[in-house]
Design an enzyme around this catalytic site. Structure first.
Site, PDB file in Angstrom:
ATOM      1  N   ASN A   1       8.701 -49.512 -56.497  1.00 51.23           N
ATOM      2  CA  ASN A   1       9.574 -50.341 -55.677  1.00 51.23           C
ATOM      3  C   ASN A   1      10.151 -51.454 -56.542  1.00 51.23           C
ATOM      4  O   ASN A   1       9.477 -52.019 -57.410  1.00 51.23           O
ATOM      5  CB  ASN A   1       8.866 -50.889 -54.429  1.00 51.23           C
ATOM      6  CG  ASN A   1       7.584 -51.643 -54.702  1.00 51.23           C
ATOM      7  OD1 ASN A   1       6.874 -51.363 -55.661  1.00 51.23           O
ATOM      8  ND2 ASN A   1       7.271 -52.601 -53.846  1.00 51.23           N
TER       9      ASN A   1
ATOM     10  N   GLU B   1      12.144 -54.898 -56.003  1.00 53.98           N
ATOM     11  CA  GLU B   1      12.597 -55.896 -55.030  1.00 53.98           C
ATOM     12  C   GLU B   1      13.706 -56.751 -55.629  1.00 53.98           C
ATOM     13  O   GLU B   1      14.043 -56.629 -56.813  1.00 53.98           O
ATOM     14  CB  GLU B   1      11.402 -56.756 -54.584  1.00 53.98           C
ATOM     15  CG  GLU B   1      10.342 -55.900 -53.895  1.00 53.98           C
ATOM     16  CD  GLU B   1       9.209 -56.688 -53.255  1.00 53.98           C
ATOM     17  OE1 GLU B   1       9.072 -57.893 -53.544  1.00 53.98           O
ATOM     18  OE2 GLU B   1       8.469 -56.077 -52.464  1.00 53.98           O
TER      19      GLU B   1
ATOM     20  N   CYS C   1      12.688 -48.700 -52.382  1.00 54.32           N
ATOM     21  CA  CYS C   1      11.300 -48.236 -52.375  1.00 54.32           C
ATOM     22  C   CYS C   1      11.003 -47.297 -53.548  1.00 54.32           C
ATOM     23  O   CYS C   1      11.907 -46.650 -54.093  1.00 54.32           O
ATOM     24  CB  CYS C   1      11.004 -47.476 -51.092  1.00 54.32           C
ATOM     25  SG  CYS C   1      11.097 -48.460 -49.598  1.00 54.32           S
TER      26      CYS C   1
ATOM     27  N   GLU D   1       9.418 -44.389 -53.498  1.00 50.61           N
ATOM     28  CA  GLU D   1       9.646 -42.961 -53.216  1.00 50.61           C
ATOM     29  C   GLU D   1      11.107 -42.587 -53.457  1.00 50.61           C
ATOM     30  O   GLU D   1      11.417 -41.553 -54.056  1.00 50.61           O
ATOM     31  CB  GLU D   1       9.286 -42.626 -51.766  1.00 50.61           C
ATOM     32  CG  GLU D   1       7.843 -42.871 -51.401  1.00 50.61           C
ATOM     33  CD  GLU D   1       7.608 -44.259 -50.815  1.00 50.61           C
ATOM     34  OE1 GLU D   1       8.165 -45.248 -51.341  1.00 50.61           O
ATOM     35  OE2 GLU D   1       6.839 -44.349 -49.838  1.00 50.61           O
TER      36      GLU D   1
ATOM     37  N   CYS E   1       8.163 -45.419 -45.658  1.00 56.34           N
ATOM     38  CA  CYS E   1       9.025 -45.980 -44.615  1.00 56.34           C
ATOM     39  C   CYS E   1       9.988 -44.924 -44.090  1.00 56.34           C
ATOM     40  O   CYS E   1      10.125 -43.833 -44.665  1.00 56.34           O
ATOM     41  CB  CYS E   1       9.792 -47.191 -45.153  1.00 56.34           C
ATOM     42  SG  CYS E   1      11.226 -46.740 -46.150  1.00 56.34           S
TER      43      CYS E   1
ATOM     44  N   CYS F   1      12.659 -43.638 -46.565  1.00 57.38           N
ATOM     45  CA  CYS F   1      12.104 -42.707 -47.571  1.00 57.38           C
ATOM     46  C   CYS F   1      11.789 -41.354 -46.950  1.00 57.38           C
ATOM     47  O   CYS F   1      11.980 -40.308 -47.581  1.00 57.38           O
ATOM     48  CB  CYS F   1      10.861 -43.309 -48.217  1.00 57.38           C
ATOM     49  SG  CYS F   1      11.282 -44.695 -49.302  1.00 57.38           S
TER      50      CYS F   1
HETATM   51  N1  THU Z   1       7.871 -49.991 -49.970  1.00 55.56           N
HETATM   52  C1  THU Z   1       7.952 -48.863 -50.724  1.00 55.56           C
HETATM   53  O1  THU Z   1       8.155 -48.914 -51.945  1.00 55.56           O
HETATM   54  N2  THU Z   1       7.821 -47.673 -50.093  1.00 55.56           N
HETATM   55  C2  THU Z   1       7.645 -47.524 -48.754  1.00 55.56           C
HETATM   56  O2  THU Z   1       7.731 -46.429 -48.248  1.00 55.56           O
HETATM   57  C3  THU Z   1       7.304 -48.697 -47.939  1.00 55.56           C
HETATM   58  C4  THU Z   1       7.652 -50.003 -48.543  1.00 55.56           C
HETATM   59  C5  THU Z   1       8.034 -51.289 -50.635  1.00 55.56           C
HETATM   60  C6  THU Z   1       9.291 -52.026 -50.285  1.00 55.56           C
HETATM   61  C7  THU Z   1       8.897 -53.457 -50.557  1.00 55.56           C
HETATM   62  O3  THU Z   1       9.106 -53.718 -51.918  1.00 55.56           O
HETATM   63  C8  THU Z   1       7.415 -53.497 -50.269  1.00 55.56           C
HETATM   64  O4  THU Z   1       6.970 -52.148 -50.282  1.00 55.56           O
HETATM   65  C9  THU Z   1       7.036 -54.143 -48.939  1.00 55.56           C
HETATM   66  O5  THU Z   1       7.800 -53.627 -47.910  1.00 55.56           O
END
Ligand code: THU
Length: 136
Positions: A47, A49, A58, A60, A89, A92
């Site tokens: 991920n 940010e 994300c 995935e 999520c 994804c």
């Molecule tokens: N996140 C992912 O990388 N994958 C997911 O399927 C759920 C959320 C990340 C996004 C963000 O950087 C952090 O987790 C919190 O939401």
């Protein structure tokens, strides 16, 4: 087609390891994903940010986009490592389903223990997909 135990361990280990590269200074929730393609290649993602929070991508989706960028669109499995075995999520799930509804999705906690093993289809039943855009 079931994946070999050794291959499964390989993507699990890679997801755990690549997770350390996550850029998550805001949520502190680091995610690493390792995607096994039909041909046996592996693509990783984390991920990433952003100070503009909504620009975050994300792990995935980053792994899937890496694979597609390299010409691979059929997937066997994805291992997703988080602190607590959190579930992919909705965005994804949609992206995984586009390319591989039957792919295995393995969720891991910070110790590398499997919290849940399922498929993209089970995570997103009755999904909107390429078939829905076929006309005539
Ligand atoms: N996140 C992912 O990388 N994958 C997911 O399927 C759920 C959320 C990340 C996004 C963000 O950087 C952090 O987790 C919190 O939401």
């Amino acid at each position: 087609m079931a994946i070999q135990a050794e291959t499964k361990q390989r993507i699990i280990a890679r997801a755990m390891s690549i997770r350390e590269k996550a850029y998550a200074p805001y949520s502190k929730y680091r995610v690493g994903a390792s995607l096994l393609t039909e041909s046996g290649d592996i693509f990783d993602g984390v991920n990433v940010e952003n100070a503009v929070y909504s620009m975050t991508v994300c792990a995935e989706r980053n792994a899937v986009f890496q694979a597609v960028t390299h010409g691979q669109k059929t997937f066997q499995a994805i291992a997703v490592a988080t602190d607590n075995g959190g579930s992919p999520c909705g965005a994804c799930r949609q992206v995984m389903t586009e390319f591989g509804p039957d792919m295995l999705v393995i969720m891991l906690d910070a110790k590398g223990e499997i919290v849940l093993e399922t498929t993209a289809r089970e995570l997103l039943p009755d999904a909107f997909g390429p078939k829905d855009l076929e006309t005539g």
